[in-house]
Design an enzyme around this catalytic site. Structure first.
Site, mmCIF file in Angstrom:
data_model
loop_
_atom_site.group_PDB
_atom_site.id
_atom_site.type_symbol
_atom_site.label_atom_id
_atom_site.label_comp_id
_atom_site.label_asym_id
_atom_site.label_seq_id
_atom_site.Cartn_x
_atom_site.Cartn_y
_atom_site.Cartn_z
ATOM 1 N N ASN A 59 0.921 -1.106 -0.349
ATOM 2 C CA ASN A 59 -0.005 -0.166 0.164
ATOM 3 C C ASN A 59 1.300 1.530 -0.101
ATOM 4 O O ASN A 59 1.837 1.206 1.066
ATOM 5 C CB ASN A 59 -0.816 0.205 1.325
ATOM 6 N N HIS A 94 -2.745 0.703 -3.147
ATOM 7 C CA HIS A 94 -3.645 -0.277 -2.950
ATOM 8 C C HIS A 94 -2.098 -1.084 -2.705
ATOM 9 O O HIS A 94 -1.803 -1.552 -4.106
ATOM 10 C CB HIS A 94 -5.110 -1.067 -2.392
ATOM 11 N N GLU A 131 -2.679 -4.889 -2.906
ATOM 12 C CA GLU A 131 -2.785 -6.202 -4.503
ATOM 13 C C GLU A 131 -2.702 -4.953 -5.880
ATOM 14 O O GLU A 131 -2.534 -5.153 -6.840
ATOM 15 C CB GLU A 131 -4.327 -5.934 -4.439
ATOM 16 N N SER A 167 -7.173 -9.326 3.725
ATOM 17 C CA SER A 167 -8.463 -9.206 3.089
ATOM 18 C C SER A 167 -8.420 -8.108 1.728
ATOM 19 O O SER A 167 -9.061 -6.616 2.636
ATOM 20 C CB SER A 167 -9.663 -9.459 3.681
ATOM 21 N N CYS A 224 -10.683 -5.615 -0.336
ATOM 22 C CA CYS A 224 -11.379 -4.469 -0.878
ATOM 23 C C CYS A 224 -11.858 -4.208 -1.637
ATOM 24 O O CYS A 224 -11.508 -5.770 -3.018
ATOM 25 C CB CYS A 224 -10.829 -2.676 -0.457
ATOM 26 N N CYS A 281 -10.047 -3.903 -5.049
ATOM 27 C CA CYS A 281 -8.687 -4.463 -5.144
ATOM 28 C C CYS A 281 -9.497 -6.055 -5.441
ATOM 29 O O CYS A 281 -9.294 -6.643 -6.535
ATOM 30 C CB CYS A 281 -8.078 -5.181 -4.023
ATOM 31 N N ASP A 289 -7.589 5.520 4.358
ATOM 32 C CA ASP A 289 -7.458 3.600 3.582
ATOM 33 C C ASP A 289 -8.829 3.339 3.216
ATOM 34 O O ASP A 289 -8.610 3.190 1.882
ATOM 35 C CB ASP A 289 -6.795 3.027 4.389
#
Length: 145
Positions: A39, A50, A52, A77, A79, A82, A142
């Site tokens: 991130n 982010h 990912e 996990s 979002c 992503c 975020d």
């Protein structure tokens, strides 16, 4: 912890050390990391970077065939943003370090046929929970709160 999740956690630590949010990710194709990221919203003043998304960006432009054979590892996990990218590129499997501190769109991913494995790794949990306690305003930004 397997080597790929360790690499994702290393990315999370990089983000934290840079003054950002400690979430890391790697993309694995045929047993090899082809993209890694963390991130970097704070560092790059980005609305979308982010972990990912950074890993996808760093993997570069790939054919759909490659994405359909990848596994994405992420310390937290995913979002909605992503998860949408995972679905868009047809990534069939996601290994998640933890979903205690944040439950992303795992059900959406499963409904689209993505295999989900959640490790509940203690290191992934602690790096995130400590960060949320220390910088709740940054964490809330975020996740769009």
């Amino acid at each position: 912890m397997d080597d790929f999740m360790k690499a994702a956690l290393d990315e999370a630590h990089k983000g934290l050390n840079e003054g950002g949010i400690p979430i890391g990710s790697v993309i694995v194709y045929k047993g090899k990391i082809i993209g890694r990221g963390h991130n970097r919203r704070v560092q790059k003043k980005s609305a979308i970077l982010h972990g990912e998304m950074d890993a996808l960006e760093n993997a570069g432009r790939l054919s759909a065939k490659v994405y359909r054979e990848c596994v994405l590892y992420t310390t937290l996990s995913p979002c909605p943003m992503c998860s949408g990218a995972i679905i868009l590129y047809g990534i069939p499997e996601v290994v998640i370090g933890e979903n205690v501190n944040f439950m992303g769109e795992e059900e959406l991913l499963k409904s689209r046929g993505v295999k989900i494995t959640v490790l509940q790794d203690s290191e992934c949990i602690s790096i995130m929970s400590n960060f949320i306690k220390e910088k709740p305003e940054l964490w809330n930004e975020d996740i769009g709160e």
